[in-house]
Design an enzyme around this catalytic site. Structure first.
Site, PDB file in Angstrom:
ATOM      1  N   MET A   1      33.044  43.604  24.054  1.00  0.00           N
ATOM      2  CA  MET A   1      33.929  43.017  25.066  1.00  0.00           C
ATOM      3  C   MET A   1      35.377  43.061  24.577  1.00  0.00           C
ATOM      4  O   MET A   1      36.235  42.331  25.063  1.00  0.00           O
ATOM      5  CB  MET A   1      33.505  41.581  25.380  1.00  0.00           C
ATOM      6  CG  MET A   1      32.083  41.534  25.961  1.00  0.00           C
ATOM      7  SD  MET A   1      31.781  40.136  27.053  1.00  0.00           S
ATOM      8  CE  MET A   1      32.070  38.773  25.956  1.00  0.00           C
TER       9      MET A   1
ATOM     10  N   TYR B   1      38.801  42.945  22.003  1.00  0.00           N
ATOM     11  CA  TYR B   1      39.438  42.033  21.051  1.00  0.00           C
ATOM     12  C   TYR B   1      38.721  42.186  19.702  1.00  0.00           C
ATOM     13  O   TYR B   1      38.201  41.235  19.130  1.00  0.00           O
ATOM     14  CB  TYR B   1      39.448  40.586  21.550  1.00  0.00           C
ATOM     15  CG  TYR B   1      40.666  39.866  21.023  1.00  0.00           C
ATOM     16  CD1 TYR B   1      41.941  40.189  21.483  1.00  0.00           C
ATOM     17  CD2 TYR B   1      40.555  38.908  20.018  1.00  0.00           C
ATOM     18  CE1 TYR B   1      43.069  39.577  20.970  1.00  0.00           C
ATOM     19  CE2 TYR B   1      41.681  38.287  19.496  1.00  0.00           C
ATOM     20  CZ  TYR B   1      42.930  38.633  19.994  1.00  0.00           C
ATOM     21  OH  TYR B   1      44.048  38.021  19.475  1.00  0.00           O
TER      22      TYR B   1
ATOM     23  N   HIS C   1      33.121  44.141  14.563  1.00  0.00           N
ATOM     24  CA  HIS C   1      32.899  45.252  15.499  1.00  0.00           C
ATOM     25  C   HIS C   1      33.076  46.595  14.779  1.00  0.00           C
ATOM     26  O   HIS C   1      32.346  47.549  15.040  1.00  0.00           O
ATOM     27  CB  HIS C   1      33.928  45.223  16.642  1.00  0.00           C
ATOM     28  CG  HIS C   1      33.815  44.046  17.545  1.00  0.00           C
ATOM     29  ND1 HIS C   1      34.756  43.033  17.577  1.00  0.00           N
ATOM     30  CD2 HIS C   1      32.901  43.723  18.481  1.00  0.00           C
ATOM     31  CE1 HIS C   1      34.415  42.148  18.494  1.00  0.00           C
ATOM     32  NE2 HIS C   1      33.295  42.533  19.058  1.00  0.00           N
TER      33      HIS C   1
ATOM     34  N   GLN D   1      24.034  40.986  14.256  1.00  0.00           N
ATOM     35  CA  GLN D   1      23.080  39.907  13.956  1.00  0.00           C
ATOM     36  C   GLN D   1      23.680  38.531  14.274  1.00  0.00           C
ATOM     37  O   GLN D   1      22.952  37.565  14.454  1.00  0.00           O
ATOM     38  CB  GLN D   1      22.683  40.008  12.467  1.00  0.00           C
ATOM     39  CG  GLN D   1      21.801  38.910  11.938  1.00  0.00           C
ATOM     40  CD  GLN D   1      20.441  38.846  12.627  1.00  0.00           C
ATOM     41  OE1 GLN D   1      19.811  39.862  12.873  1.00  0.00           O
ATOM     42  NE2 GLN D   1      19.991  37.632  12.949  1.00  0.00           N
TER      43      GLN D   1
ATOM     44  N   VAL E   1      29.538  39.854   9.746  1.00  0.00           N
ATOM     45  CA  VAL E   1      30.688  40.017   8.841  1.00  0.00           C
ATOM     46  C   VAL E   1      31.449  38.685   8.814  1.00  0.00           C
ATOM     47  O   VAL E   1      31.696  38.085   9.858  1.00  0.00           O
ATOM     48  CB  VAL E   1      31.606  41.170   9.314  1.00  0.00           C
ATOM     49  CG1 VAL E   1      32.815  41.314   8.398  1.00  0.00           C
ATOM     50  CG2 VAL E   1      30.815  42.476   9.349  1.00  0.00           C
TER      51      VAL E   1
ATOM     52  N   MET F   1      32.996  36.266  11.661  1.00  0.00           N
ATOM     53  CA  MET F   1      34.069  36.823  12.503  1.00  0.00           C
ATOM     54  C   MET F   1      33.644  36.786  13.960  1.00  0.00           C
ATOM     55  O   MET F   1      32.504  37.085  14.300  1.00  0.00           O
ATOM     56  CB  MET F   1      34.392  38.234  12.078  1.00  0.00           C
ATOM     57  CG  MET F   1      35.087  38.265  10.754  1.00  0.00           C
ATOM     58  SD  MET F   1      35.792  39.888  10.434  1.00  0.00           S
ATOM     59  CE  MET F   1      36.359  39.623   8.762  1.00  0.00           C
TER      60      MET F   1
HETATM   61  O1  PAF Z   1      27.880  41.013  22.468  1.00  0.00           O
HETATM   62  C1  PAF Z   1      28.746  41.301  23.340  1.00  0.00           C
HETATM   63  O2  PAF Z   1      29.914  41.504  23.047  1.00  0.00           O
HETATM   64  C2  PAF Z   1      28.307  41.380  24.793  1.00  0.00           C
HETATM   65  O3  PAF Z   1      27.334  40.429  25.083  1.00  0.00           O
HETATM   66  C3  PAF Z   1      27.842  42.780  25.209  1.00  0.00           C
HETATM   67  C4  PAF Z   1      26.579  43.187  24.466  1.00  0.00           C
HETATM   68  C5  PAF Z   1      28.949  43.795  24.942  1.00  0.00           C
HETATM   69  C6  PAF Z   1      27.514  42.802  26.697  1.00  0.00           C
HETATM   70  O4  PAF Z   1      28.625  42.471  27.467  1.00  0.00           O
END
Ligand code: PAF
Length: 284
Positions: free
Chosen positions: A30, A32, A37, A148, A176, A184
């Protein structure tokens, strides 16, 4: 690095990669983005030849009282970070591209969503599954990487892929943490300096649970009580839940006996930031 905004363009770019014999790795986000990530991207790269990152704040997983409109967004920064980690394609659609009209078909989860975050955020995981199924159908990845930290989401996605026969391998990525243990999260930005300082209590509570279990404590209620007491020392913390559940079906565990893996999960508010964290322990 390529950027697409529409489903048609995305399908065309990925089809091209596939005809070159490339395996597609997918990291749904999503936006940011933070180091957590970026680790998902690294893992996707290790398992594929063409990495797609989606950046889409999905409205259907937020209830009307939640922070959809205020959810932090910074596309230019995300774009730079993705590029720095060797992403091949960012798919960043508008809401109208993914939901041209209200979906008449929804996905309902039995059982796995009836505890933890699912119980406190009714409909949240139905919205997650709706968008993930759309994204999987658009990207058609060979592998997809999920963190996780969102342990319940991970369990539900694994079961979803199994139950609906999606031809994608789900890979779990470790949480992380900041150097002081805070997991985070894009929502950490909501924390005031005082709340940020106090938020380390969450990881301390999880570590306390681990120590108690290693010392032989098997009564889940006693472990949860100690965790509650520790978190209560942070004046800004408001506990949403602390639960000990079985990793496989997310059902509560009263005594930590026998060979099994347990998930110790918590959600705690600091002001408007609702922070989640967890650890998985193998009991033997
Ligand atoms: O974990 C997230 O950021 C969201 O739930 C996802 C998997 C991108 C679905 O919008």
């Amino acid at each position: 690095m390529l950027l697409t905004r529409t489903i048609a363009e995305t399908r065309a770019v990925i089809a091209d990669a596939r005809t070159q014999g490339k395996r597609i790795g997918f990291v749904p986000t999503m936006g940011y983005l933070h180091e957590g990530h970026l680790k998902l991207i690294d893992i996707a790269k290790g398992h594929s030849d063409f990495v797609v990152v989606s950046i889409f704040v999905n409205p259907t997983q937020f209830s009307p009282t939640e922070d959809f409109a205020k959810y932090p967004r910074d596309f230019e920064r995300d774009r730079r970070l993705c590029e720095s980690r060797g992403t091949d394609l960012i798919f960043a659609p508008e809401v109208s591209e993914i939901y041209p009209e209200r979906s008449l078909i929804t996905l309902q989860i039995e059982k796995l969503a009836d505890r933890l975050c699912g119980m406190r955020r009714p409909g949240h995981f139905n919205g997650v599954l709706l968008v993930v199924s759309k994204l999987f159908n658009i990207v058609q990845p060979n592998v997809a990487v999920f963190g996780q930290k969102d342990a319940q989401q991970l369990t539900i996605i694994k079961r979803f892929v199994q139950d609906l026969n999606f031809p994608v391998r789900i890979i779990a990525a470790p949480t992380v943490r900041e150097s002081d243990g805070l997991a985070m999260s894009s929502r950490n930005i909501y924390l005031s300096p005082e709340q940020r300082a106090q938020s380390t209590v969450l990881y301390q509570a999880l570590q306390r649970a681990k120590t108690l279990i290693e010392a032989g404590q098997r009564d889940a209620q006693k472990i949860v009580l100690e965790m509650q007491q520790l978190i209560a020392t942070a004046s800004e913390a408001k506990i949403d839940y602390i639960e000990i559940v079985s990793v496989s079906d997310l059902q509560p565990v009263k005594r930590l006996d026998g060979e099994r893996q347990v998930l110790i999960a918590l959600a705690v508010y600091f002001g408007r930031a609702r922070l989640i964290d967890n650890i998985v322990l193998k009991i033997s």
